[in-house]
Design a protein around this motif. Structure first.
Motif, PDB file in Angstrom:
ATOM      1  N   ALA A  58       0.823  -1.116   0.112  1.00 20.93           N
ATOM      2  CA  ALA A  58       0.044   0.046   0.118  1.00 20.93           C
ATOM      3  C   ALA A  58       0.889   1.328   0.045  1.00 20.93           C
ATOM      4  O   ALA A  58       0.621   2.159  -0.594  1.00 20.93           O
ATOM      5  CB  ALA A  58      -0.921   0.047   1.298  1.00 20.93           C
ATOM      6  N   LEU A 104       2.544   1.889  -3.419  1.00 17.11           N
ATOM      7  CA  LEU A 104       1.709   2.284  -4.457  1.00 17.11           C
ATOM      8  C   LEU A 104       1.178   3.779  -4.425  1.00 17.11           C
ATOM      9  O   LEU A 104       1.099   4.401  -5.531  1.00 17.11           O
ATOM     10  CB  LEU A 104       0.168   1.296  -4.539  1.00 17.11           C
ATOM     11  CG  LEU A 104       0.562  -0.113  -4.777  1.00 17.11           C
ATOM     12  CD1 LEU A 104      -0.999  -1.004  -4.765  1.00 17.11           C
ATOM     13  CD2 LEU A 104       0.455  -0.150  -6.481  1.00 17.11           C
ATOM     14  N   SER A 105       0.832   4.135  -2.934  1.00 15.36           N
ATOM     15  CA  SER A 105       0.486   5.453  -2.888  1.00 15.36           C
ATOM     16  C   SER A 105       1.950   6.327  -3.087  1.00 15.36           C
ATOM     17  O   SER A 105       1.390   7.361  -3.507  1.00 15.36           O
ATOM     18  CB  SER A 105       0.177   5.546  -1.036  1.00 15.36           C
ATOM     19  OG  SER A 105       0.033   6.948  -0.894  1.00 15.36           O
ATOM     20  N   HIS A 116       1.927   6.757  -6.881  1.00 16.21           N
ATOM     21  CA  HIS A 116       0.592   7.810  -7.166  1.00 16.21           C
ATOM     22  C   HIS A 116       0.838   9.207  -6.898  1.00 16.21           C
ATOM     23  O   HIS A 116       0.749  10.034  -7.967  1.00 16.21           O
ATOM     24  CB  HIS A 116      -0.801   7.353  -6.362  1.00 16.21           C
ATOM     25  CG  HIS A 116      -1.108   5.920  -7.061  1.00 16.21           C
ATOM     26  ND1 HIS A 116      -1.902   5.315  -6.373  1.00 16.21           N
ATOM     27  CD2 HIS A 116      -1.021   5.089  -7.996  1.00 16.21           C
ATOM     28  CE1 HIS A 116      -2.400   4.034  -6.881  1.00 16.21           C
ATOM     29  NE2 HIS A 116      -1.553   3.982  -8.005  1.00 16.21           N
ATOM     30  N   PRO A 139       6.006  12.641  -2.527  1.00 13.16           N
ATOM     31  CA  PRO A 139       5.495  11.456  -1.436  1.00 13.16           C
ATOM     32  C   PRO A 139       6.166  11.332  -0.186  1.00 13.16           C
ATOM     33  O   PRO A 139       5.564  11.047   0.656  1.00 13.16           O
ATOM     34  CB  PRO A 139       5.756  10.338  -2.558  1.00 13.16           C
ATOM     35  CG  PRO A 139       6.488  10.545  -3.537  1.00 13.16           C
ATOM     36  CD  PRO A 139       6.321  11.900  -3.776  1.00 13.16           C
ATOM     37  N   SER A 160      -2.753  11.959   0.296  1.00 10.08           N
ATOM     38  CA  SER A 160      -2.488  10.580  -0.111  1.00 10.08           C
ATOM     39  C   SER A 160      -3.747  10.271  -0.927  1.00 10.08           C
ATOM     40  O   SER A 160      -3.526   9.571  -2.153  1.00 10.08           O
ATOM     41  CB  SER A 160      -2.082   9.869   0.838  1.00 10.08           C
ATOM     42  OG  SER A 160      -1.761   8.565   0.643  1.00 10.08           O
ATOM     43  N   LEU A 161      -4.809  10.269  -0.306  1.00 18.55           N
ATOM     44  CA  LEU A 161      -6.042   9.531  -1.149  1.00 18.55           C
ATOM     45  C   LEU A 161      -6.341  10.304  -2.516  1.00 18.55           C
ATOM     46  O   LEU A 161      -6.826   9.825  -3.383  1.00 18.55           O
ATOM     47  CB  LEU A 161      -7.351   9.710  -0.196  1.00 18.55           C
ATOM     48  CG  LEU A 161      -7.180   8.681   1.089  1.00 18.55           C
ATOM     49  CD1 LEU A 161      -8.362   9.031   2.006  1.00 18.55           C
ATOM     50  CD2 LEU A 161      -7.194   7.377   0.440  1.00 18.55           C
ATOM     51  N   ALA A 176      -4.205  11.669  -4.522  1.00 22.34           N
ATOM     52  CA  ALA A 176      -3.258  11.318  -5.529  1.00 22.34           C
ATOM     53  C   ALA A 176      -3.807  10.103  -5.965  1.00 22.34           C
ATOM     54  O   ALA A 176      -3.770   9.711  -7.234  1.00 22.34           O
ATOM     55  CB  ALA A 176      -1.940  11.290  -5.052  1.00 22.34           C
ATOM     56  N   ASN A 177      -4.267   9.093  -5.078  1.00 20.61           N
ATOM     57  CA  ASN A 177      -4.693   7.906  -5.581  1.00 20.61           C
ATOM     58  C   ASN A 177      -5.983   7.756  -6.381  1.00 20.61           C
ATOM     59  O   ASN A 177      -5.999   7.053  -7.610  1.00 20.61           O
ATOM     60  CB  ASN A 177      -4.844   6.730  -4.311  1.00 20.61           C
ATOM     61  CG  ASN A 177      -3.879   6.650  -3.540  1.00 20.61           C
ATOM     62  OD1 ASN A 177      -2.782   6.628  -3.882  1.00 20.61           O
ATOM     63  ND2 ASN A 177      -4.000   6.141  -2.334  1.00 20.61           N
ATOM     64  N   VAL A 178      -6.685   8.637  -6.221  1.00 20.81           N
ATOM     65  CA  VAL A 178      -7.865   8.868  -6.806  1.00 20.81           C
ATOM     66  C   VAL A 178      -7.603   9.628  -8.448  1.00 20.81           C
ATOM     67  O   VAL A 178      -8.240   9.100  -9.371  1.00 20.81           O
ATOM     68  CB  VAL A 178      -9.226   9.577  -6.232  1.00 20.81           C
ATOM     69  CG1 VAL A 178     -10.277   9.944  -7.184  1.00 20.81           C
ATOM     70  CG2 VAL A 178      -9.544   8.856  -4.863  1.00 20.81           C
ATOM     71  N   THR A 220      -5.067   9.330 -10.081  1.00 24.99           N
ATOM     72  CA  THR A 220      -4.637   8.284 -10.949  1.00 24.99           C
ATOM     73  C   THR A 220      -5.265   7.189 -11.472  1.00 24.99           C
ATOM     74  O   THR A 220      -4.738   6.259 -12.114  1.00 24.99           O
ATOM     75  CB  THR A 220      -2.995   7.715 -10.323  1.00 24.99           C
ATOM     76  OG1 THR A 220      -3.588   7.201  -9.018  1.00 24.99           O
ATOM     77  CG2 THR A 220      -2.036   9.037 -10.065  1.00 24.99           C
ATOM     78  N   ALA A 221      -6.406   7.193 -11.019  1.00 24.36           N
ATOM     79  CA  ALA A 221      -7.340   5.953 -11.300  1.00 24.36           C
ATOM     80  C   ALA A 221      -8.272   6.366 -12.632  1.00 24.36           C
ATOM     81  O   ALA A 221      -9.220   5.482 -12.838  1.00 24.36           O
ATOM     82  CB  ALA A 221      -8.397   5.853  -9.953  1.00 24.36           C
TER      83      ALA A 221
END
Length: 206
Positions: A18, A21-22, A25, A44, A78-79, A81-83, A85-86
């Motif tokens: 995790a 991946l974060s 992203h 990051p 953090s979230l 960036a995850n969203v 890159t989705a």
């Protein structure tokens, strides 16, 4: 014991995946927002460090409100960036507001990390103050109060008639001529037949 180690290893592996991946992203979002080279890798790191600093402050039990505030800010970064890159955002054509957020993040992370790491706690006394109190010598006990010594009662002055004083002088002269010693107060009192205060007053005139 082996089952416990297996559970711990699984959790560590999941946490590492995790985090990786974060991290990736956040790096991709920074590159898309115009931050290239080492700068894209620093973003990051700054987000993760802010999360760790906020978590440590929460564990310490001091300043929980500020710790929760900065923890939520780092978690949103953090979230987000995850969203991003989705596939919800076009990373080849990043909006201006995202470029502004990415460019302003270092100042926000620096402010949050500094406040979390260097804010002094006022709940616990300083160790130096405690040592000073322990090293301070105890005050010597006060000596017990001595009871006041009452003075002997003073007799009021007794008026002595001059004729009595004259007679007492004759008695004293006769006693001195007969015994060769001055007359004392008890003898004078017995010769004159007067009370003790009167005898003392007459003796004072002799």
């Amino acid at each position: 014991m082996r089952a416990h180690l297996a559970r711990v290893d699984a959790v560590l592996v999941q946490a590492l995946i995790a985090a990786a991946l974060s991290f990736a992203h956040l790096h991709d979002v920074a590159v898309a927002a115009g931050q290239d080279g080492w700068k894209a890798w620093a973003y990051p790191v700054s987000v993760d460090l802010l999360l760790v600093a906020a978590w440590r402050r929460l564990r310490s039990g001091h300043g929980k409100a500020a710790a929760w505030c900065w923890f939520v800010i780092a978690l949103i970064a953090s979230l987000g960036a995850n969203v991003a890159t989705a596939g919800l955002l076009d990373l080849r054509n990043v909006a201006a507001w995202l470029r502004i957020l990415v460019a302003g993040w270092p100042a926000v992370a620096f402010l949050g990390g500094t406040l979390l790491a260097h804010t002094a706690s006022t709940t616990d006394p300083e160790p130096a103050a405690i040592e000073d109190q322990e090293d301070e010598p105890e005050a010597a006990p006060e000596p017990p109060a001595q009871p006041a010594i009452e003075a002997p009662p003073q007799h009021p002055p007794v008026p002595v008639p001059s004729a009595l004083v004259h007679h007492a002088r004759k008695v004293a002269a006769e006693h001195h001529a007969r015994t060769g010693t001055p007359i004392d107060t008890p003898t004078l009192r017995a010769r004159l037949g007067v009370p003790v205060p009167m005898a003392e007053a007459i003796a004072a005139h002799l």
